[in-house]
Write a protein that holds these residues in place. Structure first.
Motif, short mmCIF file in Angstrom:
data_model
loop_
_atom_site.label_atom_id
_atom_site.label_comp_id
_atom_site.label_asym_id
_atom_site.label_seq_id
_atom_site.Cartn_x
_atom_site.Cartn_y
_atom_site.Cartn_z
N LYS A 6 -94.44 -12.10 -33.51
CA LYS A 6 -95.83 -12.09 -33.96
C LYS A 6 -95.90 -11.80 -35.46
CE LYS A 6 -98.04 -10.67 -29.67
NZ LYS A 6 -98.71 -9.58 -28.95
N ASN A 10 -97.44 -14.14 -38.38
CA ASN A 10 -98.51 -13.69 -39.28
C ASN A 10 -98.08 -13.74 -40.73
OD1 ASN A 10 -100.33 -13.27 -37.23
ND2 ASN A 10 -99.61 -11.18 -36.83
N LYS A 12 -95.85 -15.73 -42.04
CA LYS A 12 -95.81 -17.14 -42.45
C LYS A 12 -97.22 -17.64 -42.77
CE LYS A 12 -94.81 -21.60 -42.33
NZ LYS A 12 -93.93 -22.45 -42.99
N TYR A 13 -98.20 -17.24 -41.93
CA TYR A 13 -99.58 -17.67 -42.16
C TYR A 13 -100.09 -17.14 -43.49
CZ TYR A 13 -104.43 -18.86 -41.21
OH TYR A 13 -105.68 -19.40 -41.27
N ARG A 15 -98.34 -16.54 -46.12
CA ARG A 15 -97.74 -17.36 -47.19
C ARG A 15 -98.48 -18.69 -47.32
NH1 ARG A 15 -92.97 -15.90 -44.95
NH2 ARG A 15 -92.35 -17.99 -44.27
N GLU A 16 -98.85 -19.27 -46.18
CA GLU A 16 -99.58 -20.55 -46.22
C GLU A 16 -100.94 -20.38 -46.89
OE1 GLU A 16 -98.78 -23.59 -45.39
OE2 GLU A 16 -96.76 -23.14 -44.66
N LEU A 17 -101.57 -19.21 -46.63
CA LEU A 17 -102.88 -18.95 -47.25
C LEU A 17 -102.74 -18.86 -48.77
CD1 LEU A 17 -104.71 -16.36 -44.95
CD2 LEU A 17 -105.02 -18.83 -45.09
N ARG A 19 -100.72 -20.39 -50.76
CA ARG A 19 -100.64 -21.70 -51.43
C ARG A 19 -101.68 -22.68 -50.88
NH1 ARG A 19 -97.77 -25.84 -49.43
NH2 ARG A 19 -97.10 -25.67 -47.25
N GLY A 20 -102.75 -22.10 -50.29
CA GLY A 20 -103.73 -22.96 -49.64
C GLY A 20 -104.93 -23.30 -50.50
N PRO A 117 -92.94 -19.84 -29.29
CA PRO A 117 -93.64 -19.75 -30.58
C PRO A 117 -93.49 -21.01 -31.42
CG PRO A 117 -91.62 -18.47 -30.64
CD PRO A 117 -91.71 -19.03 -29.26
N HIS A 118 -92.67 -21.99 -30.98
CA HIS A 118 -92.39 -23.16 -31.82
C HIS A 118 -93.60 -24.04 -31.99
CE1 HIS A 118 -88.38 -21.86 -31.42
NE2 HIS A 118 -88.29 -22.19 -30.14
N ARG A 119 -93.84 -24.45 -33.22
CA ARG A 119 -94.96 -25.35 -33.47
C ARG A 119 -94.51 -26.67 -34.08
NH1 ARG A 119 -99.34 -23.20 -37.06
NH2 ARG A 119 -100.16 -25.24 -36.55
#
Lengths: 468, 219
Positions: A6, A10, A12-13, A15-17, A19-20, A117-119
């Motif tokens: 988890k 979170n 990773k998310y 990090r995405e935010l 560079r979002g 958890p794989h996406r």
């Protein structure tokens, strides 16, 4: 799912935010453009395609072939195909309840079934392949919805191809997916991808073959009269077929003449205030549908008579009566029965003769009516049916029986002198001069069927052939 | 002047908080596939607005339903446009909601922490189909009447409960005025109310967890 996973998700998310983008204005901008595009598409569809309505619901018309909204068509087709399976196909609720129910349950519980958890796409070959085949199946079944499972000539080829495309290949593919997912560890993704591709191509192939083999029956363009004028004209055409014999062209008849079984019957005129002021539209429709048994009027609705009138048709007749005879309603401008003939123009069956026949002749001259077997319901029948089929319509001959009787000359009976073989037509009243002229030109110029046939012909001007 | 007014409103409505919490949110890089959810919402609102207009003239009774729609199409100013948008909007909404579901499936956005968003979303998809099914009967034409006859028959093929379900849907053994009345009630009150509630939950969950990012090989 353990806490570390988890945390990883979170982090990773986050990090995405970083560079979002921002919801306002970046995302909203795209949302607004798409919504506006959709609105524009809807405006265009509503304006240029419109809504095609069917006739009014008629519970007594059981011959109507039901057709659901397009997004349920695939379910209908699935049911039809499932019904073809031997033994199992007889248990209807498996296909109507169990299979759709199972599909919805699986879809709903998806997050609790697919708990890895794989996406990333490559790690989810199994669910992606299952969904791809499912969606492809839905799309193909929708396309196949109008193809019958048994062809008109009794061959089951179409049914077999459809069952392959819609049931067999997807089922086999699903079996293969599950087998690969649990048996072929390293190669699973590659095998599943290739299998789904193969299954997809086969399914599309079977569907295309089915559609290519299937000759769609010419779709009956059931045009529903939309405007008031169209409804009045539709009503007048129906009145001229079903009502005119007893009630007369203007609804004024008080004593029925020349109708078997009802000869001499006294009836109230239906064009006056007595009827039109005291009965509203609904009551008039009821009278037509259920008849007036005490007054000798037959029921005309489909409930009593499979050949009878539908709800919508009865409504059109009532509309016609209202706007023609009820002085509280103003009749709108109605275009003439057929376009007026220009000088030298030759009329055709499709444009000129058919509307006249429908209005003035077909009430008696149709199958099931006593009219010396002379039926005027089709082009061929007008030329070739009846007891005097050789003399009724003769190309280029002024002595054609049809032309004689509509111009007021009865045909004498050669066997019983002094009697008429055929009386003047129509028996009551007479055709207007322009309709008679249309018939004359049509028969004398060889009865062209379509407007194209008639376009090549010219009616000699009066100067060339002096008329009597 | 405008500043004073804005500050007055902000103190009472919390406009600045709304802006930071709702609009000024960071999101992962999105693309056009991310617009399908808001497109569904837009279509829902459009269907709601046009549907409200239609109820002004529509009469849910077998005697008048068909004629009232004929009246909307021919005699009401721009009635044809409102009905046309509502008719085509229904089809488009089913399509858009379905593709939205597919997008979420393909990017596996239903996984932790967005399981409940998916659950509510499936509820929304089924309700949208329910709106399509109930709305299809309302024009009370031949196609609607017979499609619903068969549709309810299919629901009635359920073992044991079938007869009960069939009679509940139809309000009796056959399609009648009751069927039209309860399809109408479901179409304009029951389903929309449930839809609004679920849309609220769906939106709250989206704002709470943010839009998911498109997966890369790391995920």
């Amino acid at each position: 799912m353990n806490p570390e996973t988890k945390q990883k998700i979170n982090a990773k998310y986050e990090r995405e935010l970083q560079r979002g983008e921002f919801f306002w204005p970046d995302s909203i901008f795209k949302d607004v453009i798409v919504s506006l595009g959709i609105f524009l598409v809807l405006l265009l569809l509503a304006t240029f395609v419109g809504v095609h309505d069917a006739p009014k619901a008629d519970p007594s018309d059981t011959s109507y072939i039901p057709r659901p909204e397009w997004y349920f068509l695939f379910l209908f087709k699935f049911l039809a195909l499932y019904g073809q399976i031997p033994v199992l196909g007889k248990i209807e609720w498996v296909a109507t309840v169990v299979i759709p129910g199972l599909a919805i349950a699986l879809l709903t519980l998806l997050p609790f079934i697919d708990k890895t958890p794989h996406r990333y796409y490559a790690r989810r070959a199994l669910p992606l392949a299952i969904m791809a085949i499912l969606v492809l199946g839905i799309v193909l079944l929708t396309f196949l919805a109008d193809v019958p499972t048994v062809a008109a000539d009794g061959s089951s080829l179409l049914g077999t191809l459809q069952t392959l495309a819609g049931l067999v290949i997807p089922s086999l593919a699903y079996l293969a997916f599950i087998m690969f997912a649990y048996r072929a560890r390293e190669n699973a993704v590659r095998l599943i991808s290739w299998t789904s591709l193969l299954a997809g191509v086969l399914m599309i192939g079977c569907t295309v073959a089915t559609l290519a083999l299937h000759q769609p029956a010419a779709a009956e363009a059931a045009e529903v009269p939309a405007s008031l004028v169209d409804r009045i004209v539709a009503g007048q055409d129906l009145y001229s077929i079903h009502c005119v014999e007893c009630h007369g062209e203007d609804g004024a008849v008080t004593t029925i003449e020349g109708v078997k079984g009802l000869e001499g019957k006294e009836i109230p005129p239906i064009n006056g205030k007595d009827i039109l002021y005291t009965l509203n539209d609904a009551s008039l429709s009821e009278v037509i549908a259920y008849g007036r048994p005490d007054a000798g009027m037959n029921p005309f609705g489909k409930a009593y008579n499979p050949e009878g009138l539908t709800r919508s048709e009865i409504d059109y007749i009532v509309t016609f009566m209202r706007y023609s005879w009820d002085d509280r309603f103003e009749k709108p401008q109605i275009k003439p029965l057929f376009p007026p003939l220009a000088e030298g123009e030759v009329p055709s069956y499709a444009v000129h003769i058919q509307p006249i026949v429908k209005r003035y002749c077909i009430s008696c001259h149709r199958p099931g009516k006593d009219s010396y077997n002379y039926f005027m319901d089709t082009y061929e029948n007008i030329l070739k049916s009846g007891d005097d089929s050789d003399s009724n319509v003769i190309a280029g001959d002024e002595n054609s029986f049809l032309l004689q009787v509509i111009q007021g000359t009865p045909i004498p009976d050669t066997v019983n002198p002094g009697k008429d073989l055929i009386g003047v037509m129509p028996p009551k009243g007479h055709l207007k001069p322009d309709a008679i002229e249309a018939f004359r030109r049509w028969i004398l110029m060889g009865m062209p069927e379509t407007a194209e046939d008639a376009a090549g012909l010219t009616w000699p001007t009066p100067a060339a052939t002096p008329k009597p | 002047m405008w500043n004073t007014l804005y500050n007055w409103l902000d103190e009472r409505l919390g406009l600045n908080d709304l802006y930071t919490n709702l609009l000024d949110r960071p999101e992962p890089l999105g693309n056009w596939w991310n617009t399908l959810g808001s497109a569904s919402l837009f279509l829902f609102l459009l269907q709601g607005a046009t549907g409200i207009f239609l109820t002004v003239y529509y009469t849910p009774s077998p005697d008048h339903a068909y004629d009232s729609i004929q009246y909307i199409m021919n005699d009401v100013a721009f009635g044809w446009l409102i009905r046309g948008i509502h008719h085509w909007g229904a089809s488009l909404m089913v399509l858009v909601v379905f593709i939205h579901m597919l997008r979420v499936f393909v990017t596996a956005s239903y996984k932790y922490p967005r399981e409940l968003t998916w659950l509510v979303g499936i509820g929304l998809l089924l309700m949208t189909l329910g709106m399509g099914f109930t709305g299809y009967l309302l024009p009370w034409h031949q196609m609607a009447y017979w499609a619903t006859t068969v549709g309810t028959q299919i629901a009635g093929s359920l073992p044991f409960l079938g007869d009960f379900v069939l009679k509940t849907l139809r309000g009796g053994p056959d399609l009648s005025a009751l069927t039209l009345q309860r399809f109408f009630a479901a179409h304009i009150w029951i389903l929309p109310a449930a839809l609004v509630a679920l849309i609220g939950a769906h939106l709250y969950l989206i704002i709470k967890h943010g839009e998911s990012h498109f997966p890369d090989p790391e995920d």
